[in-house]
Structure formats: structure tokens, C-alpha cells
Design a protein around this motif. Sequence first.
Motif, PDB file in Angstrom:
ATOM      1  N   MET A 108       0.831  -1.203   0.000  1.00 29.05           N
ATOM      2  CA  MET A 108       0.000   0.000   0.000  1.00 29.05           C
ATOM      3  C   MET A 108       0.864   1.252   0.000  1.00 29.05           C
ATOM      4  O   MET A 108       0.525   2.260  -0.630  1.00 29.05           O
ATOM      5  N   GLY A 109       2.002   1.179   0.693  1.00 27.82           N
ATOM      6  CA  GLY A 109       2.918   2.317   0.659  1.00 27.82           C
ATOM      7  C   GLY A 109       3.539   2.508  -0.710  1.00 27.82           C
ATOM      8  O   GLY A 109       3.672   3.640  -1.194  1.00 27.82           O
ATOM      9  N   LEU A 110       3.918   1.403  -1.359  1.00 27.78           N
ATOM     10  CA  LEU A 110       4.506   1.503  -2.692  1.00 27.78           C
ATOM     11  C   LEU A 110       3.482   1.928  -3.732  1.00 27.78           C
ATOM     12  O   LEU A 110       3.833   2.546  -4.741  1.00 27.78           O
ATOM     13  N   ASN A 111       2.222   1.576  -3.516  1.00 27.88           N
ATOM     14  CA  ASN A 111       1.186   1.941  -4.476  1.00 27.88           C
ATOM     15  C   ASN A 111       0.821   3.418  -4.392  1.00 27.88           C
ATOM     16  O   ASN A 111       0.223   3.957  -5.326  1.00 27.88           O
ATOM     17  N   ALA A 112       1.173   4.060  -3.283  1.00 28.91           N
ATOM     18  CA  ALA A 112       0.921   5.491  -3.153  1.00 28.91           C
ATOM     19  C   ALA A 112       1.894   6.261  -4.043  1.00 28.91           C
ATOM     20  O   ALA A 112       2.871   5.724  -4.574  1.00 28.91           O
ATOM     21  N   ARG A 113       1.627   7.501  -4.177  1.00 33.05           N
ATOM     22  CA  ARG A 113       2.469   8.340  -5.039  1.00 33.05           C
ATOM     23  C   ARG A 113       3.718   8.772  -4.281  1.00 33.05           C
ATOM     24  O   ARG A 113       3.761   9.810  -3.633  1.00 33.05           O
ATOM     25  N   ILE A 114       4.729   7.953  -4.365  1.00 35.10           N
ATOM     26  CA  ILE A 114       6.006   8.267  -3.725  1.00 35.10           C
ATOM     27  C   ILE A 114       7.081   8.335  -4.798  1.00 35.10           C
ATOM     28  O   ILE A 114       6.924   7.808  -5.905  1.00 35.10           O
ATOM     29  N   ARG A 115       8.167   8.961  -4.453  1.00 33.96           N
ATOM     30  CA  ARG A 115       9.257   9.100  -5.413  1.00 33.96           C
ATOM     31  C   ARG A 115       9.998   7.774  -5.579  1.00 33.96           C
ATOM     32  O   ARG A 115      10.110   7.006  -4.646  1.00 33.96           O
ATOM     33  N   ALA A 116      10.503   7.547  -6.787  1.00 38.92           N
ATOM     34  CA  ALA A 116      11.281   6.345  -7.103  1.00 38.92           C
ATOM     35  C   ALA A 116      10.523   5.070  -6.734  1.00 38.92           C
ATOM     36  O   ALA A 116      11.062   4.146  -6.159  1.00 38.92           O
ATOM     37  N   ARG A 117       9.229   5.042  -7.092  1.00 42.13           N
ATOM     38  CA  ARG A 117       8.388   3.907  -6.728  1.00 42.13           C
ATOM     39  C   ARG A 117       8.894   2.614  -7.367  1.00 42.13           C
ATOM     40  O   ARG A 117       8.956   1.584  -6.715  1.00 42.13           O
ATOM     41  N   ASN A 118       9.257   2.660  -8.650  1.00 41.37           N
ATOM     42  CA  ASN A 118       9.746   1.452  -9.329  1.00 41.37           C
ATOM     43  C   ASN A 118      11.060   0.960  -8.732  1.00 41.37           C
ATOM     44  O   ASN A 118      11.304  -0.246  -8.656  1.00 41.37           O
ATOM     45  N   PHE A 119      11.887   1.889  -8.300  1.00 40.52           N
ATOM     46  CA  PHE A 119      13.150   1.500  -7.675  1.00 40.52           C
ATOM     47  C   PHE A 119      12.887   0.719  -6.391  1.00 40.52           C
ATOM     48  O   PHE A 119      13.501  -0.327  -6.148  1.00 40.52           O
ATOM     49  N   TRP A 120      11.987   1.205  -5.562  1.00 38.30           N
ATOM     50  CA  TRP A 120      11.707   0.528  -4.302  1.00 38.30           C
ATOM     51  C   TRP A 120      11.015  -0.811  -4.522  1.00 38.30           C
ATOM     52  O   TRP A 120      11.192  -1.744  -3.743  1.00 38.30           O
ATOM     53  N   ARG A 121      10.236  -0.927  -5.588  1.00 38.67           N
ATOM     54  CA  ARG A 121       9.652  -2.227  -5.914  1.00 38.67           C
ATOM     55  C   ARG A 121      10.745  -3.252  -6.182  1.00 38.67           C
ATOM     56  O   ARG A 121      10.666  -4.399  -5.732  1.00 38.67           O
ATOM     57  N   GLY A 122      11.748  -2.840  -6.940  1.00 38.06           N
ATOM     58  CA  GLY A 122      12.863  -3.747  -7.212  1.00 38.06           C
ATOM     59  C   GLY A 122      13.641  -4.090  -5.962  1.00 38.06           C
ATOM     60  O   GLY A 122      14.061  -5.244  -5.777  1.00 38.06           O
ATOM     61  N   VAL A 123      13.817  -3.116  -5.085  1.00 40.36           N
ATOM     62  CA  VAL A 123      14.561  -3.357  -3.843  1.00 40.36           C
ATOM     63  C   VAL A 123      13.843  -4.384  -2.983  1.00 40.36           C
ATOM     64  O   VAL A 123      14.463  -5.314  -2.445  1.00 40.36           O
ATOM     65  N   TYR A 124      12.524  -4.253  -2.855  1.00 35.75           N
ATOM     66  CA  TYR A 124      11.779  -5.180  -2.008  1.00 35.75           C
ATOM     67  C   TYR A 124      11.677  -6.583  -2.612  1.00 35.75           C
ATOM     68  O   TYR A 124      11.394  -7.540  -1.897  1.00 35.75           O
ATOM     69  N   PHE A 125      11.909  -6.714  -3.919  1.00 33.96           N
ATOM     70  CA  PHE A 125      11.833  -8.036  -4.546  1.00 33.96           C
ATOM     71  C   PHE A 125      13.169  -8.783  -4.490  1.00 33.96           C
ATOM     72  O   PHE A 125      13.211  -9.983  -4.755  1.00 33.96           O
ATOM     73  N   VAL A 126      14.240  -8.089  -4.154  1.00 35.65           N
ATOM     74  CA  VAL A 126      15.568  -8.712  -4.127  1.00 35.65           C
ATOM     75  C   VAL A 126      15.623  -9.947  -3.226  1.00 35.65           C
ATOM     76  O   VAL A 126      16.209 -10.972  -3.616  1.00 35.65           O
ATOM     77  N   PRO A 127      15.072  -9.935  -2.005  1.00 32.41           N
ATOM     78  CA  PRO A 127      15.178 -11.136  -1.156  1.00 32.41           C
ATOM     79  C   PRO A 127      14.643 -12.409  -1.794  1.00 32.41           C
ATOM     80  O   PRO A 127      15.114 -13.495  -1.490  1.00 32.41           O
ATOM     81  N   TYR A 128      13.651 -12.276  -2.690  1.00 32.39           N
ATOM     82  CA  TYR A 128      13.047 -13.465  -3.291  1.00 32.39           C
ATOM     83  C   TYR A 128      13.988 -14.182  -4.249  1.00 32.39           C
ATOM     84  O   TYR A 128      13.876 -15.393  -4.453  1.00 32.39           O
ATOM     85  N   ILE A 129      14.932 -13.451  -4.841  1.00 34.87           N
ATOM     86  CA  ILE A 129      15.815 -14.058  -5.837  1.00 34.87           C
ATOM     87  C   ILE A 129      17.139 -14.509  -5.221  1.00 34.87           C
ATOM     88  O   ILE A 129      17.973 -15.076  -5.919  1.00 34.87           O
TER      89      ILE A 129
END
Length: 305
Positions: A108-129
Motif C-alpha cells: 500500500m505504501g509503494l502503491n501510493a504516489r512516492i518518489r522512485a516507486r519502481n526502484f523501491w519495488r525492485g529493492v523489495y523483490f531482491v530477497p526473493y531471488i
Amino acid sequence: MATLTAPAPPARESSPSRRRSRLAPRGYYWFVWPAVIAFAAFHTLPVIIGVFFSFTNYAGYGTWDFVGFANYANIFRDDRVLQAYGFSFLFAIVATVLTNAIALAIAMGLNARIRARNFWRGVYFVPYILAVLVVGYVFQFLFSNSLPKILSGIPLFADNILTDPTWAWTAIVALAVWQACAFAIIIYLAGLQTIPGELYEAAAIDGASTARQFRSITFPLISAFFTINVVLSLKNFLQVFDPIVALTNGGPGTSTESVTLLIFRGGFTGGEFAYQTANAVLFFIVITLVSLFQFRVLQRREADF
């Protein structure tokens, strides 16, 4: 007087084209059959063989005899097996609740209008790989060396928590939740992006608070994604193996021994191949029933728009 001419009949498809259209479906089988054969050889056939040996006293080597349902009956009288099932369910329930609560909040925080949203999406997905065993050994060093020095004033972390039979499982939960949140965040983000923004605008005009918007709009409309995450999370956590091997290897004693770790130990190194195969068959049935029950209960709450 003009003469009306009948329209010419449509040109017939050439015979080679018709032949190709008739033969085209056969080409698909050349792509399907190799996958079917490989799946049957490496999945279905071993499962059938395992079910067969679960009715024997095979130790993994030597001769064997049929014992009927004796292995299945002994499972319910084995304290070590029952303890492993209790630990697996406790771990899975706690980890599932934490994973979905944390992942939904972050999504929900990432879906809000925040700066560098796509960057933070990638950061949070790193643990899965990342390889869970490699990450597990990093967490092992963290819990056994770093935290006792940093949090020496807290009795729980003053010593190595991994050697505490009562609290060692919480370290495994921390590792498993940290890695599982990555996938759950992506699922929740996909669900949040399907909700029209007009619904929130109308709710805000009506004076609905943020909490009310979540209860009445957000959660009902992502309930299908919530169902997917909960079912997958509980199923995967019930089969927990790698985080335990990396952190405690089932210890201290057998306090953090899961069902999958018990099956691996007894079946491959303990001379209990048939007995633990019966345990694996029973565990498969349990997971299937739990997943079906989850779908039946959670799908009733799903909403459409």
C-alpha cells in the motif's frame, strides 16, 4: 437492358493450405508430449513408487516386506512426528500472518504516489531471488554474533537465540518472513492497481476515513489476491526446510525440527525410508486438505466490481 451477373463464388482454399490446417494440431503434440513424459518420469512415477513403498518396511536398502497400514498407524503414536507437525503448523501460522500483514502494508505504501516507486519495488523483490541457504548463513551470523553484542542489554538477545529451545523458532520466522514478503508484495501490488481511483475519490467526498476506505474498498476488492497469498504462504511455510537447515538444523535438540526435515533425516540417513515415505504421503494429504479448506473459507469473502 443491363444484365445482372451473379457474384463469383469465393475462391477455394488451395489444397496445400487445407492440408497444413489439418496437420497443424498434430504439431502441438510434439511440444506437449516431451513435457508430459518428463513430468510423468520425474514426478508422477516417483510418487507412485513412494506410495507403494509406504506400505512396506523398506529401509532404503536390502529386502522388504509388506506391512500394510502399520507405518501410517505408527505415525500417530510417534511423539517426535507429532512434535514436528505441531512445530510446522505453529511456524506456518505465525509466519503467514506476519508475511501478509507486512507485505500488504508495504504494498500500500509503494502503491501510493512516492518518489522512485519502481526502484523501491525492485529493492523489495531482491530477497526473493537470493539463495535462501546463503541468506540463512548470513542470518545465522547475525543472530549468533552481532545481535548478542548490539542488544546485550536485552535478556533474550544477550546470548545466542539459536541455542534457546524456547525462542530459536522466532529466528527462523524472521528469516522466512523477510524472504517471503518479496513475492507477497508483488501480488498485493497487482491487486491494488486494479482498484479504480474514482472509488477512493467518491469515498473521500463522503467523508470516509483512511481506515474506513481500507475496510470498505481496498480489502474487499483485493480479497482474491489475499486468498492467493494466504494459501501459498501457508503451504510453503508448512514445508519449511532451508531456513531451518541454515539456522538451527532442527536444534536445539528437536525443538525446531519440521516435518520436511524429519522426513529427510529419517528417510535418507536414518534407515526409515518406508516409514518416512508414509509420513510424506500423510503430510501431502494434510496440506491438500488445509489448502482446500482455505479456498473454501476465503473465497466466500471475495468481492467483484
